[in-house]
Design a protein around this motif. Structure first.
Motif, short mmCIF file in Angstrom:
data_model
loop_
_atom_site.label_atom_id
_atom_site.label_comp_id
_atom_site.label_asym_id
_atom_site.label_seq_id
_atom_site.Cartn_x
_atom_site.Cartn_y
_atom_site.Cartn_z
N SER A 161 47.03 23.50 40.37
CA SER A 161 47.11 24.21 39.09
C SER A 161 47.07 23.21 37.93
CB SER A 161 48.42 25.00 39.07
OG SER A 161 48.42 25.82 37.95
N GLY A 162 46.27 23.53 36.93
CA GLY A 162 46.20 22.70 35.74
C GLY A 162 45.27 21.50 35.83
N CYS A 163 44.47 21.41 36.92
CA CYS A 163 43.63 20.21 37.08
C CYS A 163 42.31 20.32 36.32
CB CYS A 163 43.37 19.92 38.55
SG CYS A 163 42.22 21.06 39.33
N GLY A 164 42.01 21.49 35.73
CA GLY A 164 40.81 21.59 34.89
C GLY A 164 39.71 22.46 35.45
N LYS A 165 40.00 23.26 36.45
CA LYS A 165 38.95 24.07 37.10
C LYS A 165 38.42 25.16 36.16
CE LYS A 165 41.83 25.39 40.38
NZ LYS A 165 43.09 24.75 39.97
N THR A 166 39.36 25.95 35.60
CA THR A 166 38.92 27.03 34.72
C THR A 166 38.23 26.48 33.49
OG1 THR A 166 40.67 28.51 35.49
CG2 THR A 166 39.76 28.98 33.33
N THR A 167 38.74 25.40 32.95
CA THR A 167 38.12 24.79 31.77
C THR A 167 36.67 24.41 32.08
OG1 THR A 167 40.28 23.95 31.15
CG2 THR A 167 38.38 22.97 30.05
N MET A 208 29.88 36.62 35.99
CA MET A 208 31.20 35.98 35.95
C MET A 208 32.28 36.91 36.45
SD MET A 208 31.22 34.03 32.42
CE MET A 208 29.65 34.56 31.82
N VAL A 209 33.18 36.35 37.25
CA VAL A 209 34.40 37.08 37.60
C VAL A 209 35.54 36.13 37.30
CG1 VAL A 209 35.73 38.19 39.42
CG2 VAL A 209 33.24 38.38 39.42
N PHE A 210 36.40 36.55 36.38
CA PHE A 210 37.44 35.63 35.95
C PHE A 210 38.77 35.84 36.67
CE2 PHE A 210 34.53 34.49 32.54
CZ PHE A 210 34.57 33.13 32.77
N GLN A 211 39.58 34.80 36.52
CA GLN A 211 40.87 34.70 37.21
C GLN A 211 41.66 36.02 37.15
OE1 GLN A 211 42.56 31.03 35.99
NE2 GLN A 211 43.96 30.91 37.72
N ALA A 212 41.90 36.53 35.95
CA ALA A 212 42.55 37.82 35.83
C ALA A 212 41.42 38.83 35.64
CB ALA A 212 43.45 37.83 34.61
N ASP A 260 36.01 32.66 39.22
CA ASP A 260 37.26 31.93 39.02
C ASP A 260 38.40 32.65 39.74
OD1 ASP A 260 39.29 30.33 38.19
OD2 ASP A 260 38.96 30.61 36.04
N GLU A 261 38.78 32.14 40.87
CA GLU A 261 39.84 32.75 41.69
C GLU A 261 39.63 34.26 41.80
OE1 GLU A 261 42.95 30.98 42.48
OE2 GLU A 261 42.74 29.20 41.26
N PRO A 262 38.44 34.69 42.21
CA PRO A 262 38.15 36.13 42.15
C PRO A 262 38.96 36.94 43.15
CG PRO A 262 36.41 35.02 43.33
CD PRO A 262 37.33 33.95 42.83
N LEU A 263 39.59 36.28 44.10
CA LEU A 263 40.30 37.01 45.15
C LEU A 263 41.82 36.87 45.04
CD1 LEU A 263 37.99 35.91 48.11
CD2 LEU A 263 37.68 37.76 46.49
N SER A 264 42.26 36.30 43.92
CA SER A 264 43.67 35.91 43.83
C SER A 264 44.62 37.09 43.83
CB SER A 264 43.90 35.05 42.60
OG SER A 264 43.43 35.74 41.47
N ASN A 265 44.14 38.28 43.45
CA ASN A 265 45.05 39.42 43.38
C ASN A 265 45.07 40.28 44.64
OD1 ASN A 265 45.97 38.99 40.67
ND2 ASN A 265 43.91 39.51 40.05
N VAL A 283 35.81 28.83 41.93
CA VAL A 283 37.01 28.06 41.65
C VAL A 283 38.19 28.65 42.42
CG1 VAL A 283 38.75 27.66 39.88
CG2 VAL A 283 36.37 27.16 39.40
N THR A 284 38.93 27.78 43.06
CA THR A 284 40.09 28.26 43.79
C THR A 284 41.11 27.14 43.92
OG1 THR A 284 40.82 29.23 45.88
CG2 THR A 284 39.00 27.71 46.02
#
Ligand SMILES: Nc1ncnc2c1ncn2[C@@H]1O[C@H](COP(=O)(O)OP(=O)(O)OP(=O)(O)O)[C@@H](O)[C@H]1O
Ligand SMILES: [Mg+2]
Length: 353
Positions: free
Chosen positions: A38-44, A85-89, A164-169, A196-197
């Motif tokens: 977390s915070g390493c710059g993936k989403t950016t 695009m599919v974003f984190q949230a 971006d973490e499309p499966l996180s939920n 991104v994951t």
């Protein structure tokens, strides 16, 4: 010839260097994952590729065309990049039914009604949502909602999909199913995926290549198997899969677990460059053999059944070693003596040397 190309890209937020001199090349049709804590710059990084962030330094090109360039102060706006695009949230519009959720990005692209209907229906069919066209998001499960986001991304016929973490939920079982669905969709449509994951098994399952990132800096870009079996540094070794790091000393050309020289030497090839005669031996719990004799002497401290696998904690002197064996291999009890053989060894400098 690479398709998506990032050259020396840097992005700062105040004092934070979110992405530091990142260069990466992604082939057409490739599934490329960015993995890191977390915070390493993936989403950016993904947002810069999508055109939602500008760059402090560097250039992003797709095919022959420059999309972002700090030197030329040029940014192609996101809607002209035609990326799915599919974003984190993942966002679905609650007041629109499934069909309209998927059709909306097409409507703002000024396509004809017939075109919109055709593309939206195709995307819904491929994501198994055709039965739900007229349903509203609150009538659907989270997996189905996640699929709306995917369908919406597919509908625009993208050459590149940014996920971006499309499966996180999703719950673990659904996550696994969706991994296969994404892979199938990629085969059907041939798009390039930048995924991104921070879930390493997801990256392993989906990717042709994985980039591992830490604090905005690339650590390794390689195939999943090489990332796992040939990690470029200690960080990657510990980030991917389970790991033991055992302090080792060298005496007369043999290696011993530090403080437990009387447990016997470690069999196998020891590194030529031994630092200060102290190193860390890195090994996976699954790559250690547990046997009655032959190897480093140890004592079973704890034994836990994890379904098909038995998870042991064994002590070599004061050093705890984690070992995982199949339930079908010879079993040891808590308190029993055993011997360890390390089948795959990786060597890293000792922290204190
Ligand atoms: N808009 C912003 N303003 C200030 N700092 C930001 C902004 N966006 C990101 N950052 C910082 O940049 C760094 C990278 O953030 P980023 O969101 O890219 O991480 P990430 O790898 O996607 O993490 P996660 O796995 O938690 O989603 C973090 O230190 C974050 O705090
Ligand atoms: Mg993120």
């Amino acid at each position: 010839m690479s398709y998506v190309h990032l050259k020396n890209v840097t992005k700062r937020f105040g004092d934070v260097v979110a992405v530091n001199n990142l260069t990466m090349e992604i082939e057409k049709g490739e599934c490329f994952s960015m993995l890191g804590p977390s915070g390493c710059g993936k989403t950016t990084t993904l947002r810069m590729i999508a055109g939602f962030e500008d760059l402090d330094e560097g250039e992003i090109a797709v095919g022959e065309r420059v999309f972002s360039s700090s030197a030329k102060r040029y940014y192609l706006p996101p809607e002209k990049r035609d990326f799915g695009m599919v974003f984190q949230a993942f966002a679905v519009w609650p007041h629109l039914n499934v069909f309209d959720n998927v059709a909306f990005p097409l409507q703002i692209r000024n396509l004809s009604r017939a075109d919109i209907a055709e593309r939206a229906k195709l995307a819904l069919r491929h994501t198994g949502l055709d039965k739900y066209e007229r349903s509203y998001p609150n009538e659907l499960s989270s997996g189905q909602k996640q699929r709306i986001a995917l369908a919406r991304a597919i509908a625009i016929n993208p050459t590149v999909m940014l996920l971006d973490e499309p499966l996180s939920n999703l719950d673990p079982k659904l996550r696994e199913e969706m991994r296969f669905e994404i892979k199938d969709l990629q085969r059907k449509f041939g798009f390039t995926i930048i995924f991104v994951t921070h879930d390493q098994s997801e990256a392993m399952a989906l990717s042709d290549r994985i980039l591992v990132m830490r604090d905005g800096v690339v650590q390794q870009v390689d195939s999943p198997i090489n990332i796992y079996t040939k990690p470029a540094n200690r960080f990657i070794f510990s980030f991917i899969g389970l790991s033991n790091f055992l302090p080792v000393v060298f005496r007369n050309g043999s290696a011993f677990i530090e403080g437990a020289e009387d447990a016997g030497p470690i069999a196998g090839t020891i590194p030529a460059d031994r630092g200060n005669d102290r190193m860390l031996l890195a090994c996976r719990p699954s790559e250690i053999d547990l046997q009655k004799d032959g190897g480093v002497r140890a004592l079973v401290k704890r034994k836990v059944y994890l379904g098909d696998i038995i998870d042991y904690r064994v002590m070599v002197g004061d050093t705890e070693v984690r070992v995982q064996k199949s339930r079908r291999s010879p079993s040891f009890s808590e308190g029993e003596s055993c011997c360890l053989r390390f089948s795959q060894m990786h060597w890293y400098p000792h922290e204190d040397s």
